[in-house]
Structure formats: C-alpha cells, structure tokens
Design a protein around this motif. Structure first.
Motif, PDB file in Angstrom:
ATOM      1  N   ILE A 194       0.841  -1.200   0.000  1.00 48.50           N
ATOM      2  CA  ILE A 194       0.000   0.000   0.000  1.00 48.50           C
ATOM      3  C   ILE A 194       0.874   1.247   0.000  1.00 48.50           C
ATOM      4  O   ILE A 194       0.567   2.228  -0.680  1.00 48.50           O
ATOM      5  N   TRP A 195       1.983   1.213   0.708  1.00 46.36           N
ATOM      6  CA  TRP A 195       2.920   2.340   0.720  1.00 46.36           C
ATOM      7  C   TRP A 195       3.493   2.571  -0.680  1.00 46.36           C
ATOM      8  O   TRP A 195       3.618   3.716  -1.126  1.00 46.36           O
ATOM      9  N   GLU A 196       3.812   1.492  -1.399  1.00 43.61           N
ATOM     10  CA  GLU A 196       4.291   1.636  -2.774  1.00 43.61           C
ATOM     11  C   GLU A 196       3.227   2.309  -3.644  1.00 43.61           C
ATOM     12  O   GLU A 196       3.539   3.167  -4.470  1.00 43.61           O
ATOM     13  N   PHE A 197       1.966   1.922  -3.448  1.00 40.85           N
ATOM     14  CA  PHE A 197       0.872   2.555  -4.195  1.00 40.85           C
ATOM     15  C   PHE A 197       0.781   4.042  -3.862  1.00 40.85           C
ATOM     16  O   PHE A 197       0.646   4.883  -4.742  1.00 40.85           O
ATOM     17  N   GLN A 198       0.824   4.368  -2.580  1.00 39.63           N
ATOM     18  CA  GLN A 198       0.687   5.769  -2.183  1.00 39.63           C
ATOM     19  C   GLN A 198       1.861   6.617  -2.675  1.00 39.63           C
ATOM     20  O   GLN A 198       1.670   7.770  -3.057  1.00 39.63           O
ATOM     21  N   LYS A 199       3.065   6.049  -2.708  1.00 39.08           N
ATOM     22  CA  LYS A 199       4.200   6.780  -3.276  1.00 39.08           C
ATOM     23  C   LYS A 199       3.969   7.038  -4.765  1.00 39.08           C
ATOM     24  O   LYS A 199       4.245   8.135  -5.253  1.00 39.08           O
ATOM     25  N   ALA A 200       3.429   6.037  -5.468  1.00 43.12           N
ATOM     26  CA  ALA A 200       3.142   6.200  -6.898  1.00 43.12           C
ATOM     27  C   ALA A 200       2.055   7.256  -7.120  1.00 43.12           C
ATOM     28  O   ALA A 200       2.138   8.059  -8.051  1.00 43.12           O
ATOM     29  N   LEU A 201       1.036   7.258  -6.258  1.00 39.91           N
ATOM     30  CA  LEU A 201      -0.025   8.268  -6.341  1.00 39.91           C
ATOM     31  C   LEU A 201       0.557   9.669  -6.193  1.00 39.91           C
ATOM     32  O   LEU A 201       0.283  10.564  -7.002  1.00 39.91           O
ATOM     33  N   ARG A 202       1.371   9.866  -5.178  1.00 41.25           N
ATOM     34  CA  ARG A 202       1.948  11.196  -4.925  1.00 41.25           C
ATOM     35  C   ARG A 202       2.924  11.599  -6.028  1.00 41.25           C
ATOM     36  O   ARG A 202       3.003  12.771  -6.391  1.00 41.25           O
ATOM     37  N   LYS A 203       3.653  10.635  -6.578  1.00 39.43           N
ATOM     38  CA  LYS A 203       4.579  10.953  -7.657  1.00 39.43           C
ATOM     39  C   LYS A 203       3.805  11.408  -8.896  1.00 39.43           C
ATOM     40  O   LYS A 203       4.192  12.372  -9.567  1.00 39.43           O
ATOM     41  N   CYS A 204       2.691  10.736  -9.208  1.00 40.42           N
ATOM     42  CA  CYS A 204       1.854  11.166 -10.336  1.00 40.42           C
ATOM     43  C   CYS A 204       1.309  12.568 -10.102  1.00 40.42           C
ATOM     44  O   CYS A 204       1.292  13.391 -11.015  1.00 40.42           O
ATOM     45  N   GLU A 205       0.841  12.826  -8.882  1.00 37.35           N
ATOM     46  CA  GLU A 205       0.348  14.170  -8.575  1.00 37.35           C
ATOM     47  C   GLU A 205       1.446  15.208  -8.805  1.00 37.35           C
ATOM     48  O   GLU A 205       1.197  16.273  -9.375  1.00 37.35           O
ATOM     49  N   TYR A 206       2.651  14.890  -8.391  1.00 37.89           N
ATOM     50  CA  TYR A 206       3.777  15.810  -8.576  1.00 37.89           C
ATOM     51  C   TYR A 206       4.030  16.062 -10.058  1.00 37.89           C
ATOM     52  O   TYR A 206       4.092  17.212 -10.499  1.00 37.89           O
ATOM     53  N   PHE A 207       4.148  14.995 -10.853  1.00 37.97           N
ATOM     54  CA  PHE A 207       4.466  15.166 -12.271  1.00 37.97           C
ATOM     55  C   PHE A 207       3.337  15.818 -13.062  1.00 37.97           C
ATOM     56  O   PHE A 207       3.588  16.568 -13.995  1.00 37.97           O
ATOM     57  N   TYR A 208       2.089  15.564 -12.684  1.00 40.61           N
ATOM     58  CA  TYR A 208       0.973  16.134 -13.436  1.00 40.61           C
ATOM     59  C   TYR A 208       0.617  17.551 -13.007  1.00 40.61           C
ATOM     60  O   TYR A 208       0.020  18.293 -13.773  1.00 40.61           O
ATOM     61  N   ASN A 209       0.967  17.950 -11.795  1.00 35.47           N
ATOM     62  CA  ASN A 209       0.624  19.290 -11.318  1.00 35.47           C
ATOM     63  C   ASN A 209       1.666  20.339 -11.662  1.00 35.47           C
ATOM     64  O   ASN A 209       1.373  21.524 -11.649  1.00 35.47           O
ATOM     65  N   ILE A 210       2.893  19.922 -11.939  1.00 34.32           N
ATOM     66  CA  ILE A 210       3.968  20.857 -12.286  1.00 34.32           C
ATOM     67  C   ILE A 210       3.990  21.005 -13.800  1.00 34.32           C
ATOM     68  O   ILE A 210       4.013  20.010 -14.528  1.00 34.32           O
ATOM     69  N   ASP A 211       3.972  22.241 -14.259  1.00 31.38           N
ATOM     70  CA  ASP A 211       3.967  22.504 -15.703  1.00 31.38           C
ATOM     71  C   ASP A 211       5.401  22.520 -16.214  1.00 31.38           C
ATOM     72  O   ASP A 211       6.127  23.490 -16.027  1.00 31.38           O
ATOM     73  N   ASN A 212       5.808  21.430 -16.836  1.00 32.58           N
ATOM     74  CA  ASN A 212       7.149  21.298 -17.384  1.00 32.58           C
ATOM     75  C   ASN A 212       7.028  20.453 -18.640  1.00 32.58           C
ATOM     76  O   ASN A 212       6.556  19.323 -18.592  1.00 32.58           O
ATOM     77  N   ASN A 213       7.468  21.000 -19.773  1.00 35.85           N
ATOM     78  CA  ASN A 213       7.309  20.287 -21.049  1.00 35.85           C
ATOM     79  C   ASN A 213       8.606  19.715 -21.588  1.00 35.85           C
ATOM     80  O   ASN A 213       8.682  19.375 -22.768  1.00 35.85           O
TER      81      ASN A 213
END
Length: 192
Positions: free
Chosen positions: A38-57
């Motif tokens: 579950i911790w691995e899942f939550q780390k993946a969730l937060r990593k996706c939030e980080y990559f999708y919320n930061i505007d970098n092309n």
C-alpha cells in the motif's frame, strides 16, 4: 495539492507516518507485509500528482511522467484501487487491499483513513455532485458516500454505512442505511 518538490516530500512523509512505515525498509525483506504494498501505491499516487501538477514540457519530464503513470496504473490494478490523483490531502492511510473507488472530483482533507470496499462517488445523473470530506475522517469497510454532501472534521463512518446527506457536526459517529448520527467522538482519529 502538490505543487512543488517541497509539498511532494511533505505529502510523502505524512503518508508514511500515517501508515507506520519505517524509513528504508525494503519490500523484499517481508513480502507478506501488506502495508508496504500500500505504501508503494501511495508513493506512486503522490509521484503522479507531482508530475501532473507541475507545468514542465521538457522531454525528460514527459518521460518521467509516463513511467510514473504506468507504475501508478499497475499498482492500482494489482491492489484493486480506483483512486485518482489530487483527491486526498496529506496523511492518507489505506488499511487494506480491495476495491476502493473514488470519484476524481471529490475533495478529501488531511489524515483520511480508508478501509476496503469504500465507494465515494457522484449522485446519479450528475458529474459534479460529489462529497467533500473534512480532515481526520475515518471511513469504515464497505461505506458508500455519494451526492453533493459534506462530512465534517473528525467524523467516523461505520462499516457498510450509506451516506447520502451532509453531517456538519465535527466528531460525529455516522452509521446505518441510510446513515444517521449515533454519537460523538472525544478523541482525534488521526492518532495511530
């Protein structure tokens, strides 16, 4: 919402503490310990939030974003979670594997505890009428929350409750079908 590297690290640390995960404890040392998956899942969730919320092309950013999303999807399918990004505040605690379905429009505060078979969704026929849930809320196994409702801070929702109306009084115990208030709590639910 995660909008910087600092907020990303803050969310991760609060999630780790809520799950009771020790730092640098590799998964292969105890493959049967469910909290680590579950911790691995939550780390993946937060990593996706980080990559999708930061505007970098940049190319590298897009490659990292792709692999983060791929890992997140793999873990979601493996554990049975349909949890979109940017719904939960820091301190998320998922207690068990199993079906958990969350509508992507939901707003759920800090220190939320989820059990298996929880469904938080929209009112039938609408896409924007979804629950808003406060901080330090415990949601029991099989609970269903739907519609344009608000759940106050510190509430505990019992197993198999069907919540289709708002509960605005903090620290309420909510149970039943349909859900009703059955009492009050005199402690903080976010303490392990």
């Amino acid at each position: 919402m995660i909008n910087s590297k600092a907020s990303y690290l803050e969310y991760l640390e609060k999630d780790r503490l809520r799950l009771g995960i020790k730092k640098h404890k590799p998964l292969f040392l105890n493959p049967f310990e469910i909290d680590l998956e579950i911790w691995e899942f939550q780390k993946a969730l937060r990593k996706c939030e980080y990559f999708y919320n930061i505007d970098n092309n940049s190319i590298m950013w897009r490659i990292k974003k792709f692999f983060a999303a791929r890992n997140f999807k793999r873990l979601s399918c493996k554990l049975g979670f349909t949890i979109p990004t940017n719904c939960f505040g820091p301190g998320l605690r998922i207690l068990h594997r199993g079906t958990i379905v969350i509508n992507g429009q939901c707003e759920i505060g800090e220190n939320c505890t989820l059990n298996a078979c929880v469904n938080i969704g929209t009112q039938a026929g609408y896409i924007d009428k979804v629950p808003k849930i406060g901080n330090n809320v415990y949601i029991g196994p099989g609970a269903k929350l739907f519609g344009d409702i608000y759940i106050a801070d510190g509430c505990a929702i019992g197993a198999n409750a069907v919540v289709n109306k708002s509960f605005t009084e903090p620290n309420s115990v909510i149970v039943g079908i349909p859900a009703v208030k059955k009492g009050s709590l005199d402690r903080d639910l976010h303490i392990n």
